[in-house]
Motif scaffolding. Structure first.
Motif, PDB file in Angstrom:
ATOM      1  N   GLU A 192      27.486 -27.078   4.728  1.00 21.07           N
ATOM      2  CA  GLU A 192      28.692 -27.647   3.773  1.00 21.07           C
ATOM      3  C   GLU A 192      28.194 -27.428   2.095  1.00 21.07           C
ATOM      4  O   GLU A 192      28.904 -26.799   1.390  1.00 21.07           O
ATOM      5  CB  GLU A 192      28.883 -29.046   3.790  1.00 21.07           C
ATOM      6  CG  GLU A 192      29.688 -29.387   4.997  1.00 21.07           C
ATOM      7  CD  GLU A 192      31.194 -29.232   5.036  1.00 21.07           C
ATOM      8  OE1 GLU A 192      31.667 -29.151   4.050  1.00 21.07           O
ATOM      9  OE2 GLU A 192      31.682 -28.394   5.916  1.00 21.07           O
ATOM     10  N   LEU A 193      26.975 -27.753   1.892  1.00 16.21           N
ATOM     11  CA  LEU A 193      26.382 -27.223   0.585  1.00 16.21           C
ATOM     12  C   LEU A 193      26.372 -25.967   0.298  1.00 16.21           C
ATOM     13  O   LEU A 193      26.856 -25.495  -0.904  1.00 16.21           O
ATOM     14  CB  LEU A 193      25.005 -28.088   0.413  1.00 16.21           C
ATOM     15  CG  LEU A 193      24.439 -28.045  -0.999  1.00 16.21           C
ATOM     16  CD1 LEU A 193      24.962 -29.221  -1.855  1.00 16.21           C
ATOM     17  CD2 LEU A 193      22.843 -28.285  -0.803  1.00 16.21           C
ATOM     18  N   GLU A 204      39.754 -25.819  -5.058  1.00 12.48           N
ATOM     19  CA  GLU A 204      39.682 -27.266  -5.099  1.00 12.48           C
ATOM     20  C   GLU A 204      38.686 -27.936  -4.195  1.00 12.48           C
ATOM     21  O   GLU A 204      38.328 -29.000  -4.373  1.00 12.48           O
ATOM     22  CB  GLU A 204      41.153 -27.709  -5.003  1.00 12.48           C
ATOM     23  CG  GLU A 204      42.451 -27.212  -6.140  1.00 12.48           C
ATOM     24  CD  GLU A 204      43.615 -27.758  -5.795  1.00 12.48           C
ATOM     25  OE1 GLU A 204      43.878 -28.379  -4.594  1.00 12.48           O
ATOM     26  OE2 GLU A 204      44.343 -27.330  -6.718  1.00 12.48           O
ATOM     27  N   SER A 205      38.634 -27.294  -3.095  1.00 11.86           N
ATOM     28  CA  SER A 205      38.026 -27.804  -2.161  1.00 11.86           C
ATOM     29  C   SER A 205      36.403 -27.631  -1.939  1.00 11.86           C
ATOM     30  O   SER A 205      35.600 -28.647  -1.581  1.00 11.86           O
ATOM     31  CB  SER A 205      38.293 -27.059  -0.575  1.00 11.86           C
ATOM     32  OG  SER A 205      37.875 -25.684  -0.525  1.00 11.86           O
ATOM     33  N   PHE A 218      30.799 -29.634  -1.640  1.00 15.43           N
ATOM     34  CA  PHE A 218      29.294 -29.858  -2.437  1.00 15.43           C
ATOM     35  C   PHE A 218      29.005 -31.188  -2.177  1.00 15.43           C
ATOM     36  O   PHE A 218      27.809 -31.596  -1.976  1.00 15.43           O
ATOM     37  CB  PHE A 218      29.577 -29.393  -3.559  1.00 15.43           C
ATOM     38  CG  PHE A 218      28.172 -29.404  -4.472  1.00 15.43           C
ATOM     39  CD1 PHE A 218      27.349 -28.752  -4.301  1.00 15.43           C
ATOM     40  CD2 PHE A 218      28.071 -30.749  -5.063  1.00 15.43           C
ATOM     41  CE1 PHE A 218      26.178 -28.720  -5.029  1.00 15.43           C
ATOM     42  CE2 PHE A 218      26.761 -30.873  -5.883  1.00 15.43           C
ATOM     43  CZ  PHE A 218      25.703 -29.903  -5.851  1.00 15.43           C
ATOM     44  N   ALA A 219      30.103 -32.234  -2.484  1.00 15.11           N
ATOM     45  CA  ALA A 219      29.814 -33.672  -2.402  1.00 15.11           C
ATOM     46  C   ALA A 219      29.326 -34.186  -1.228  1.00 15.11           C
ATOM     47  O   ALA A 219      28.457 -35.014  -0.883  1.00 15.11           O
ATOM     48  CB  ALA A 219      30.980 -34.549  -2.940  1.00 15.11           C
ATOM     49  N   ALA A 220      30.194 -33.576  -0.285  1.00 19.79           N
ATOM     50  CA  ALA A 220      29.894 -34.170   1.187  1.00 19.79           C
ATOM     51  C   ALA A 220      28.446 -33.730   1.784  1.00 19.79           C
ATOM     52  O   ALA A 220      27.682 -34.333   2.297  1.00 19.79           O
ATOM     53  CB  ALA A 220      31.030 -33.574   1.965  1.00 19.79           C
ATOM     54  N   GLY A 221      28.115 -32.226   1.407  1.00 12.48           N
ATOM     55  CA  GLY A 221      26.735 -31.957   1.696  1.00 12.48           C
ATOM     56  C   GLY A 221      25.662 -32.541   0.941  1.00 12.48           C
ATOM     57  O   GLY A 221      24.693 -32.844   1.712  1.00 12.48           O
ATOM     58  N   GLY A 275      26.283 -25.736 -11.731  1.00 14.26           N
ATOM     59  CA  GLY A 275      27.631 -26.103 -12.221  1.00 14.26           C
ATOM     60  C   GLY A 275      28.404 -26.993 -11.433  1.00 14.26           C
ATOM     61  O   GLY A 275      29.032 -27.815 -11.743  1.00 14.26           O
ATOM     62  N   LYS A 276      28.126 -26.804  -9.872  1.00 13.57           N
ATOM     63  CA  LYS A 276      28.795 -28.089  -9.041  1.00 13.57           C
ATOM     64  C   LYS A 276      28.044 -29.297  -9.296  1.00 13.57           C
ATOM     65  O   LYS A 276      28.797 -30.146  -8.993  1.00 13.57           O
ATOM     66  CB  LYS A 276      28.321 -27.439  -7.632  1.00 13.57           C
ATOM     67  CG  LYS A 276      29.126 -26.082  -7.117  1.00 13.57           C
ATOM     68  CD  LYS A 276      30.521 -26.230  -7.325  1.00 13.57           C
ATOM     69  CE  LYS A 276      31.302 -25.187  -6.408  1.00 13.57           C
ATOM     70  NZ  LYS A 276      30.941 -23.784  -7.041  1.00 13.57           N
TER      71      LYS A 276
END
Length: 561
Positions: free
Chosen positions: A89-90, A100-101, A106-109, A244-245
């Motif tokens: 995921e990351l 948008e996803s 990124f947050a989930a990973g 950036g993420k």
């Protein structure tokens, strides 16, 4: 109130970017307790020692970002599957085109890896494993991946995996329990990036509000630094995407963000920060050090220009020297004193200084026999603390006009110091310069020696204008950039965040059992239930609920506001 101050490469070490303002903040807000959680950047920084800490700093926890941190743990089959899923995921979010996803993935990973590290450790080895490298390869070659990363090869995957492990090292620290970040009322990150990662986990695991202060935008600094690293284009693209993420996630989760100027604020907005969360707080600087010069009315030598700062390519001393050659044509007796701080000078800075000294000798061949001399030489390179400039104030006292020639600048500290000294200034239009000056000095385009020279000559020839601009500059600096205004701003922000975002903890007694009725019933009423009410009963109840929400009680680690 108990504050966790999160730093990277600064306080409480004796070197680093944030050490001065963090030290002033901690000492100025002695009514609060501070826990310092510091990430160090190098062995040299740790060897230079720490600043002396005041007694209300309860503890200091440090962790290096530069040394291997293998805990020796490996994953079983189930943990490997969990790691592979979170890392995919990351990696997919890092490599994907902006959509948008991507932020959600990124947050989930990121949080999945953090939870895995908290439960089982082993993240150091896993991030450098073949599983991670294969996941990176698949993400770079997936349909819709960023074109800049599609050309990555195995050496690029290995190099990025090493850099990513260092950046994610805060996820593996033992700072996330009820005796550490779980026991504080507020996390205050002194910068974005890796320093804010513990604050993100403190908010996710314990609901602790996160305050992020950036006086120089960390993302911008990383983008600029990458140009001279020699890394391949795919690795630079992967790093830029990751940081950036991460910046977007920090800005999204932060309760409040305090940029140090409008220039930094624009960067944060462009990276996704909500305007409603942004509140500009200028850095606080000690004005007393310059009071004698600023109030004494000594205008300095009208024929001398002064430059003060760190010698590095971004300061564009080359343009300044060419501009001074033009100044000498109009004012043959003019002098330029370049005053720099040699402490902690890098090899790149030393090379650039030598280049500038050689250029000065070339531009003024008949007068620059000794590039270090002060006598008849029109250009001198002097060190703060040396015989010519024993103190920083002496540098500003030497001339009547202070010059800033940078092509890249965040918050120009030397410019504010010159304003405290009551000096007229000529600056290039970069970073927050215009915001800082506010009409009290002359501003010219960067990389334009002719414009820089014309502005310097105009001020050197007009004594009345210099004095008028210098007085206005000092008044502006005393109004906006003192330590007192900075402390007053954060004093109010701390109380505001605690009152609006109290940490709800389950109070327990000495036997470890929950305490019944520890929270008053009115503390759970939604909305501002005390607003508009009158009478001592309402005021007392409101005060009680805030104390409970901020952690008052009998449980371990709890403190009254």
């Amino acid at each position: 109130m108990r504050i966790a101050l999160l730093t990277e490469g600064g306080y409480p070490y004796a070197t680093g970017d944030s050490r001065l303002w963090c030290d002033r903040l901690v000492r100025g807000l002695a009514q609060h307790e501070f826990d310092v959680y510091a990430l160090s950047r190098s062995a040299d920084q740790e060897a230079r020692g720490r600043l002396p800490l005041p007694p209300h700093v309860r503890l200091v926890r440090t962790a290096p970002l530069w040394a291997p941190q293998d805990d020796g743990r490996t994953y079983g089959r189930r943990e490997r599957r969990r790691f592979a899923g979170h890392f995919r995921e990351l990696a997919a979010a890092i490599c994907a085109q902006e959509d948008e996803s991507a932020g959600d993935r990124f947050a989930a990973g990121l949080y999945g890896l953090a939870e895995l590290a908290a439960e089982h450790g082993g993240l150091y080895a896993a991030l450098r494993s073949e599983v991670a490298v294969r996941a990176l390869e698949a993400a770079c070659r997936a349909p819709g991946a960023n074109r800049a990363v599609q050309a990555a090869k195995v050496p690029d995957y290995l190099a990025f995996a090493d850099l990513l492990e260092r950046a994610l090292r805060p996820l593996s620290l033992d700072w996330y329990d009820d005796r550490s970040l779980g026991a504080v009322d507020l996390c205050h990150a002194a910068s974005g990036g890796s320093a804010a990662l513990p604050g993100l986990l403190g908010k996710r695991f314990f609901g602790v509000p996160l305050l992020v202060t950036e006086y120089g935008v960390q993302l911008r600094a990383r983008y600029l630094a990458e140009g001279g690293t020699g890394r391949s284009a795919p690795v630079r693209a992967l790093l830029a995407a990751f940081h950036g993420k991460l910046a977007a996630e920090v800005y999204d989760r932060a309760t409040l963000i305090t940029p140090g100027n409008t220039h930094a604020r624009r960067w944060q907005e462009r990276c996704g920060a909500d305007r409603a969360k942004l509140r500009t707080v200028y850095p606080g600087m000690e004005s007393e050090r310059f009071a004698g010069l600023g109030e004494g009315g000594d205008g300095g030598d009208p024929g001398t220009l002064v430059w003060v700062g760190r010698v590095e390519p971004a300061k564009d001393l080359v343009s300044l020297l060419h501009a001074f050659a033009e100044v000498r044509k109009a004012e043959p007796r003019a002098r330029l004193r370049i005053v720099h701080n040699p402490y902690g000078q890098s090899a790149v800075a030393a090379g650039y200084l030598a280049h500038c000294q050689a250029l000065a000798a070339q531009l003024f061949p008949d007068e620059a026999a000794d590039a270090h001399a002060v006598g008849d030489n029109p250009v001198s390179f002097e060190e703060i603390g040396g015989p010519e400039v024993p103190d920083l104030v002496d540098a500003y006292a030497a001339g009547s006009v202070v010059v800033l020639s940078s092509v890249v600048e965040g918050f120009p500290v030397s410019l504010v110091e010159a304003m405290f000294c009551g000096r007229a200034t000529v600056s290039t239009d970069v970073g927050a310069v215009v915001e800082i000056i506010g009409g009290t000095g002359l501003v010219v385009p960067p990389r334009n020696p002719r414009a820089l020279a014309d502005a310097c000559v105009a001020l050197m020839r007009d004594t009345e204008r210099r004095e008028r601009l210098g007085a206005a500059a000092r008044a502006r600096a005393l109004e906006l950039f003192t330590v007192e205004q900075n402390l007053a701003a954060f004093r109010g922000i701390y109380l505001e965040l605690i009152s609006h975002c109290p940490v709800r903890r389950e109070p327990v007694g000495a036997d470890g059992e929950p305490l019944l009725f520890a929270h008053p019933a009115e503390a759970h009423v939604p909305g501002s239930w005390a607003r508009g009410a009158s009478g001592p009963g309402w005021a007392d109840a409101a005060s009680a609920s805030q104390r409970v929400g901020a952690g008052a009680g009998t449980g371990p680690g709890e403190r009254d506001v």
